[in-house]
Design a protein around this motif. Structure first.
Motif, PDB file in Angstrom:
ATOM      1  N   UNK A 236      80.144  24.191  -0.401  1.00 37.86           N
ATOM      2  CA  UNK A 236      80.268  25.553   0.124  1.00 37.86           C
ATOM      3  C   UNK A 236      79.237  26.470  -0.517  1.00 37.86           C
ATOM      4  N   UNK A 237      79.077  26.371  -1.833  1.00 36.04           N
ATOM      5  CA  UNK A 237      78.077  27.194  -2.524  1.00 36.04           C
ATOM      6  C   UNK A 237      76.676  26.810  -2.081  1.00 36.04           C
ATOM      7  N   UNK A 238      76.422  25.533  -1.963  1.00 36.88           N
ATOM      8  CA  UNK A 238      75.102  25.067  -1.541  1.00 36.88           C
ATOM      9  C   UNK A 238      74.747  25.603  -0.160  1.00 36.88           C
ATOM     10  N   UNK A 239      75.726  25.599   0.756  1.00 35.06           N
ATOM     11  CA  UNK A 239      75.481  26.111   2.110  1.00 35.06           C
ATOM     12  C   UNK A 239      75.198  27.606   2.098  1.00 35.06           C
ATOM     13  N   UNK A 240      75.954  28.343   1.286  1.00 30.64           N
ATOM     14  CA  UNK A 240      75.748  29.792   1.226  1.00 30.64           C
ATOM     15  C   UNK A 240      74.397  30.120   0.619  1.00 30.64           C
TER      16      UNK A 240
END
Length: 369
Positions: A236-240
């Motif tokens: 999720x952090x990587x996508x954001x």
């Protein structure tokens, strides 16, 4: 900061005169410097300052109306004010709750300390408050109970995540709020304070540097990859981060304001003046709202197939922190590991309360009797 809580000028107590050669205190020894007073106010969380300001304004207005002195206040004045608070309707149409009156007493004492005068004794006032609390309890009034956020355990988190459109930038951000807030057991203020530089993606997962306000230090929290991509905080952090980089943001706050057009940090004005963080950092209240709104958007179905919207219970930003402690305990994690991961103080009564609630069935003393 000092204009939030204006402190009336009060003369310091007269110094004691000693018969020997020891130094004699002067009035200055009993007075805070303006810088020290401002520093004490700055050390107080903004939400607490605002609440104390409201409590003090209420007390000062009550004193003016009843011909009493607000500072220095006598124990009799404080006791009378507390008695009035237990019977007079507030803005909600009901008298203040016991916890709100407890906070009002703290505000009165804090104002006296900031004014360099002895805070009034509150023993009688607390007896009135205890009687009020018992009266509400015997009447089965919900106000007698301390309001608690429900824990956002994994099942609840999955339901909240299901309400998000994760194809949008705002949806990616909100997924990070839910998953990272849970995985790091952060308070919403700690989560809102994270910068992109505070979250490092490694081959093993995330290393998150969070400032823990209660213990007054930075902690580095390791968050491994999750087994399920949809609920993995690392992904999720990587996508954001990737989506923000594509939009031109590679530094600054991790969690930012995003409007319905997908614009980052859109300008906000009030009365012709620009408001809000210039970099677009979300406030702690805005982060908490994401949790509350996600819970309200969940659609549930009863056993007879009737659909209803919104999860039952109280869902706030603190639900993520409580949910982590509850789920970690149920999975067998040791108390000290839970505490260190989430930045609780050693021996934290709040954490022990969460653990006791988690253990009420698995470690019940009645079992086996």
């Amino acid at each position: 900061m000092t204009d939030l809580l204006p402190v009336p000028a009060v003369s310091a107590p007269a110094p004691a005169v000693t018969a020997d050669a020891r130094p004699v205190h002067s009035a200055a020894d009993f007075t805070l410097t303006p810088a020290a007073r401002a520093a004490l106010l700055d050390a107080m969380p903004a939400s607490t300052r605002r609440a104390y300001e409201r409590d003090w304004d209420r007390f000062a207005a009550w004193c003016a109306k009843n011909g009493r002195v607000a500072i220095p206040a006598t124990p009799e004045t404080v006791t009378s004010h507390v008695t009035d608070l237990t019977t007079t309707p507030s803005d909600t149409g009901r008298p203040l709750s016991p916890s709100s009156i407890e906070r009002a007493l703290a505000a009165i004492r804090t104002m006296h300390k900031l004014a360099d005068v002895t805070a009034p004794e509150t023993k009688a006032a607390r007896k009135i408050l205890d009687a009020y609390r018992e009266r509400l309890a015997l009447a089965k009034d919900p106000a007698a109970r301390t309001r608690k956020a429900d824990p956002a355990t994994p099942d609840v988190l999955r339901a909240m995540l299901g309400t998000l459109n994760r194809d949008t930038l705002a949806g990616k951000r909100d997924a990070v709020i839910l998953l990272l807030g849970y995985a790091c057991a952060t308070r919403v203020s700690e989560l809102a304070a994270l910068d992109l530089a505070d979250v490092r993606i490694t081959s093993d997962g995330l290393l998150v540097t969070a400032y823990r306000r209660k213990i007054k230090k930075f902690t580095e929290v390791a968050v491994p990859y999750g087994r399920v991509p949809a609920t993995c905080p690392v992904r999720a952090v990587r996508d954001l981060v990737a989506a923000m980089a594509e939009a031109g943001r590679t530094a600054g706050p991790l969690l930012v304001r995003i409007d319905r057009h997908g614009r980052i940090a859109p300008p906000m004005t009030r009365g012709g003046r620009t408001i809000g963080d210039p970099q677009g950092r979300m406030t702690a209240d805005a982060v908490a709202d994401v949790v509350t709104k996600s819970a309200a958007a969940v659609v549930t179905k009863s056993a007879n197939g009737v659909e209803s919207k919104g999860l039952e219970g109280s869902w706030t930003g603190h639900s993520l922190r409580r949910g982590f402690a509850t789920a970690a305990r149920r999975s067998g994690a040791a108390l000290e590991k839970i505490g260190r991961h989430g930045g609780w103080k050693d021996g934290s009564t709040a954490l022990l309360g969460y653990i006791e609630e988690s253990d009420r069935w698995t470690d019940n003393p009645v079992t086996g009797l």
